[in-house]
Design a protein around this motif. Structure first.
Motif, mmCIF file in Angstrom:
data_model
loop_
_atom_site.group_PDB
_atom_site.id
_atom_site.type_symbol
_atom_site.label_atom_id
_atom_site.label_comp_id
_atom_site.label_asym_id
_atom_site.label_seq_id
_atom_site.Cartn_x
_atom_site.Cartn_y
_atom_site.Cartn_z
ATOM 1 N N GLY A 1 -3.892 16.634 14.944
ATOM 2 C CA GLY A 1 -2.994 16.666 16.091
ATOM 3 C C GLY A 1 -3.132 15.508 17.046
ATOM 4 O O GLY A 1 -2.505 15.511 18.110
ATOM 5 N N VAL A 2 -3.932 14.472 16.695
ATOM 6 C CA VAL A 2 -4.052 13.304 17.559
ATOM 7 C C VAL A 2 -2.660 12.690 17.751
ATOM 8 O O VAL A 2 -1.785 12.831 16.891
ATOM 9 C CB VAL A 2 -5.041 12.280 16.958
ATOM 10 N N ASP A 3 -2.448 12.015 18.856
ATOM 11 C CA ASP A 3 -1.120 11.470 19.136
ATOM 12 C C ASP A 3 -0.702 10.403 18.124
ATOM 13 O O ASP A 3 0.454 10.374 17.689
ATOM 14 C CB ASP A 3 -1.089 10.870 20.550
ATOM 15 N N LEU A 4 -1.631 9.514 17.759
ATOM 16 C CA LEU A 4 -1.290 8.422 16.854
ATOM 17 C C LEU A 4 -2.418 8.160 15.871
ATOM 18 O O LEU A 4 -3.585 8.083 16.265
ATOM 19 C CB LEU A 4 -1.005 7.137 17.656
ATOM 20 N N PHE A 5 -2.065 8.024 14.614
ATOM 21 C CA PHE A 5 -2.975 7.582 13.557
ATOM 22 C C PHE A 5 -2.495 6.195 13.146
ATOM 23 O O PHE A 5 -1.341 6.038 12.722
ATOM 24 C CB PHE A 5 -2.924 8.560 12.385
ATOM 25 N N ALA A 6 -3.330 5.171 13.303
ATOM 26 C CA ALA A 6 -2.890 3.789 13.107
ATOM 27 C C ALA A 6 -3.871 3.019 12.253
ATOM 28 O O ALA A 6 -5.035 3.396 12.105
ATOM 29 C CB ALA A 6 -2.725 3.100 14.465
ATOM 30 N N GLY A 7 -3.409 1.906 11.695
ATOM 31 C CA GLY A 7 -4.311 1.061 10.936
ATOM 32 C C GLY A 7 -3.607 -0.107 10.272
ATOM 33 O O GLY A 7 -2.385 -0.128 10.110
ATOM 34 N N GLY A 8 -4.412 -1.086 9.913
ATOM 35 C CA GLY A 8 -3.939 -2.226 9.139
ATOM 36 C C GLY A 8 -4.716 -2.252 7.841
ATOM 37 O O GLY A 8 -5.704 -2.979 7.710
ATOM 38 N N VAL A 9 -4.313 -1.423 6.883
ATOM 39 C CA VAL A 9 -5.058 -1.288 5.628
ATOM 40 C C VAL A 9 -5.011 -2.583 4.828
ATOM 41 O O VAL A 9 -4.145 -3.432 5.067
ATOM 42 C CB VAL A 9 -4.515 -0.099 4.800
ATOM 43 N N PRO A 10 -5.948 -2.791 3.874
ATOM 44 C CA PRO A 10 -6.066 -4.068 3.171
ATOM 45 C C PRO A 10 -4.753 -4.607 2.620
ATOM 46 O O PRO A 10 -3.934 -3.868 2.068
ATOM 47 C CB PRO A 10 -7.060 -3.757 2.050
ATOM 48 N N CYS A 11 -4.585 -5.928 2.769
ATOM 49 C CA CYS A 11 -3.347 -6.596 2.358
ATOM 50 C C CYS A 11 -3.314 -7.092 0.911
ATOM 51 O O CYS A 11 -2.230 -7.189 0.334
ATOM 52 C CB CYS A 11 -3.094 -7.790 3.284
ATOM 53 N N PRO A 12 -4.468 -7.467 0.287
ATOM 54 C CA PRO A 12 -4.425 -8.064 -1.042
ATOM 55 C C PRO A 12 -3.614 -7.298 -2.089
ATOM 56 O O PRO A 12 -2.977 -7.938 -2.948
ATOM 57 C CB PRO A 12 -5.905 -8.157 -1.433
ATOM 58 N N PRO A 13 -3.586 -5.950 -2.098
ATOM 59 C CA PRO A 13 -2.798 -5.261 -3.121
ATOM 60 C C PRO A 13 -1.315 -5.612 -3.102
ATOM 61 O O PRO A 13 -0.616 -5.423 -4.113
ATOM 62 C CB PRO A 13 -3.011 -3.777 -2.791
ATOM 63 N N PHE A 14 -0.817 -6.131 -1.972
ATOM 64 C CA PHE A 14 0.614 -6.400 -1.849
ATOM 65 C C PHE A 14 0.930 -7.878 -1.639
ATOM 66 O O PHE A 14 2.090 -8.252 -1.533
ATOM 67 C CB PHE A 14 1.189 -5.585 -0.676
ATOM 68 N N SER A 15 -0.101 -8.701 -1.572
ATOM 69 C CA SER A 15 0.105 -10.126 -1.324
ATOM 70 C C SER A 15 0.191 -10.901 -2.634
ATOM 71 O O SER A 15 -0.344 -10.485 -3.657
ATOM 72 C CB SER A 15 -1.040 -10.690 -0.476
ATOM 73 N N ILE A 16 0.884 -12.027 -2.571
ATOM 74 C CA ILE A 16 0.975 -12.887 -3.757
ATOM 75 C C ILE A 16 -0.407 -13.404 -4.132
ATOM 76 O O ILE A 16 -0.773 -13.461 -5.305
ATOM 77 C CB ILE A 16 1.947 -14.049 -3.478
ATOM 78 N N ALA A 17 -1.204 -13.773 -3.120
ATOM 79 C CA ALA A 17 -2.562 -14.262 -3.383
ATOM 80 C C ALA A 17 -3.406 -13.191 -4.068
ATOM 81 O O ALA A 17 -4.295 -13.504 -4.863
ATOM 82 C CB ALA A 17 -3.228 -14.698 -2.086
ATOM 83 N N GLY A 18 -3.140 -11.919 -3.761
ATOM 84 C CA GLY A 18 -3.870 -10.815 -4.371
ATOM 85 C C GLY A 18 -3.264 -10.330 -5.672
ATOM 86 O O GLY A 18 -3.673 -9.308 -6.219
ATOM 87 N N LYS A 19 -2.223 -11.055 -6.175
ATOM 88 C CA LYS A 19 -1.553 -10.783 -7.446
ATOM 89 C C LYS A 19 -0.682 -9.530 -7.425
ATOM 90 O O LYS A 19 -0.228 -9.069 -8.462
ATOM 91 C CB LYS A 19 -2.567 -10.701 -8.597
ATOM 92 N N GLN A 20 -0.448 -8.965 -6.242
ATOM 93 C CA GLN A 20 0.474 -7.845 -6.066
ATOM 94 C C GLN A 20 0.235 -6.729 -7.097
ATOM 95 O O GLN A 20 1.155 -6.239 -7.742
ATOM 96 C CB GLN A 20 1.925 -8.327 -6.120
ATOM 97 N N MET A 21 -1.005 -6.306 -7.196
ATOM 98 C CA MET A 21 -1.361 -5.250 -8.144
ATOM 99 C C MET A 21 -1.027 -3.856 -7.634
ATOM 100 O O MET A 21 -1.031 -2.886 -8.388
ATOM 101 C CB MET A 21 -2.850 -5.351 -8.471
ATOM 102 N N GLY A 22 -0.752 -3.739 -6.344
ATOM 103 C CA GLY A 22 -0.301 -2.473 -5.789
ATOM 104 C C GLY A 22 -1.257 -1.325 -6.000
ATOM 105 O O GLY A 22 -2.453 -1.413 -5.696
ATOM 106 N N ALA A 23 -0.739 -0.220 -6.537
ATOM 107 C CA ALA A 23 -1.509 1.018 -6.681
ATOM 108 C C ALA A 23 -2.719 0.875 -7.595
ATOM 109 O O ALA A 23 -3.663 1.663 -7.513
ATOM 110 C CB ALA A 23 -0.604 2.137 -7.186
#
Length: 431
Positions: free
Chosen positions: A74-96
């Motif tokens: 019930g907290v007002d906001l759940f926030a975050g900047g989860v790791p980017c490499p799974p979706f970046s070109i440099a990280g090869k966009q391996m996703g899931a």
């Protein structure tokens, strides 16, 4: 989900908090941290130095020994900047299938916590066609949890940050609050340039060429990148970015210890001075009311903290929009779910199917929904789907192939997931 008094601070739990770019912006938007979780020791030290009253925990956010999402229901906001490499070109966009992917885990945690709002940000790559089914799955999952979610590509330069830095942002909240949510308005033009932003810092040690340099640096910067612990020291990005920095009169092959002094001249082939970490922080949005933030660690560690951050002014702008919606301020509007936004129509067809479907059957169902797609397009979607989902394929007696959508491959907390072994062996290299 509880309501909030307009005179009270809203509460936030933040994961993958980094050095506090999003944290600081949300604080200025009226949120107070109940908890911040971060893996990197230098970033944790930075958070504790600047916010000694916060509860800051170091460790893997998916480790139940570090924190329990259900303790913050019930907290007002759940926030975050989860790791980017799974979706970046440099990280090869391996996703899931990338063991670093925590986006799906964060959505699962949201379902357990039932916050009044969710804010997650990531790189522009997540907005690509490659991840249309991933995004669709996220929205569908949030809908099952009782949320209305919406994606938006935001550019830091539209919020007073002298840098390109596109970020793909997800905001979700319960319907009663989503009706009041609108994305923050941009500041328009003119946008601050690198030269005007950094002139006083370039002059700080008496360099006579600072004003001429500032006139040359009359545009916004390319995206600051934090890099990875797997690679070397701090520099300002890949080859293409270095060329853009050179046009602005900046030597991007490293970060300086101090601003240039009296009589400084660039050597042969050097376009201009290097930036200090203080300059990089200002370009990332730590300026004005944000400028007193102090970073812990040596130069490379500080640079990485800054480069991996969500610019504080952007976080503040989004945070204020979320806060207004939670307080039901402003006009109500039509929800995005009423417009039936679809990121991946092939995913939607297969997800709703009760039997395997061949490409021609998928095309026929899409046509009924007013979507025109040919066989090659369907096959491209199926190829992308197969990277993030189990897609079962059977061959019919006619020779045609039919498809069934199976399980999502991403880590959502499964005890037998390959991420656990990866994390144990690669922790020192994870950024």
């Amino acid at each position: 989900m509880s309501s909030a008094n307009s005179n009270e601070d809203l509460k936030v739990v933040e994961i993958c908090a980094g050095a506090g770019g999003q944290s600081l912006g949300l604080e200025r938007a009226g949120f107070r941290h109940q908890l911040a979780v971060e893996l990197d020791g230098h970033a944790v030290a930075t958070l504790k130095r600047n916010q000694p009253d916060w509860e800051v925990r170091q460790g893997d956010v998916a480790d139940a020994g570090v924190w329990d999402p259900e303790e913050y229901k019930g907290v007002d906001l759940f926030a975050g900047g989860v790791p980017c490499p799974p979706f970046s070109i440099a990280g090869k966009q391996m996703g899931a299938t990338d063991e670093r992917d925590l986006f799906a885990w964060a959505i699962e945690a949201c379902g357990r916590m039932q916050p009044r709002a969710l804010l997650l940000e990531n790189v522009r790559g997540l907005s690509a066609n490659r991840f249309s089914a991933y995004r669709q799955h996220v929205l569908d999952q949030l809908h099952e949890y009782g949320y209305v979610g919406e994606w938006k590509l935001l550019h830091a330069s539209d919020f007073g940050v002298p840098q390109l830095r596109p970020r793909f942002v997800l905001v979700a909240m319960a319907k009663e609050h989503a009706e009041y949510f609108t994305w923050p308005e941009t500041l328009g033009t003119p946008k601050p340039t690198v030269g005007e932003t950094l002139l006083d810092l370039m002059q700080a040690r008496g360099w006579e060429g600072a004003e001429d340099w500032a006139k040359r640096a009359d545009s916004i910067a390319p995206t600051i990148v934090g890099g990875s612990k797997r690679h070397g020291g701090a520099d300002l990005g890949p080859t293409r970015a270095k060329r853009a920095w050179a046009e602005l009169g900046v030597d991007a092959l490293g970060v300086a210890d101090a601003a240039p002094g009296p009589g400084w001249e660039p050597g042969p082939g050097v376009p201009g001075p290097k930036l200090t970490t203080e300059m990089v922080a200002r370009i990332q949005g730590w300026k004005g009311g944000f400028s007193e933030w102090q970073f812990e660690g040596r130069k490379t560690a500080v640079y990485r903290q800054i480069g991996n951050a969500f610019p504080p002014p952007v976080a503040e702008a989004v945070g204020r929009s979320i806060a207004r919606a939670l307080r039901k301020e402003g006009p109500r509007h039509e929800l995005i779910e009423s417009t039936s936004a679809v990121h991946d129509p092939v995913y939607k067809v297969l997800r709703g199917a009760t039997r395997p479907l061949a490409a021609d059957q998928i095309i026929a169902k899409l046509a009924k929904a007013g979507i025109s797609m040919d066989v090659p397009e369907v096959e491209r979607h199926l190829s992308h789907l197969g990277r993030d989902f189990e897609v079962q394929t059977i061959q019919r007696s006619s020779g045609a192939y039919a498809y069934t959508l199976g399980e999502f491959k991403a880590f959502t907390g499964q005890e037998d997931h390959q991420r656990h072994d990866f994390f144990v062996h690669q922790r020192a290299k994870i950024s």
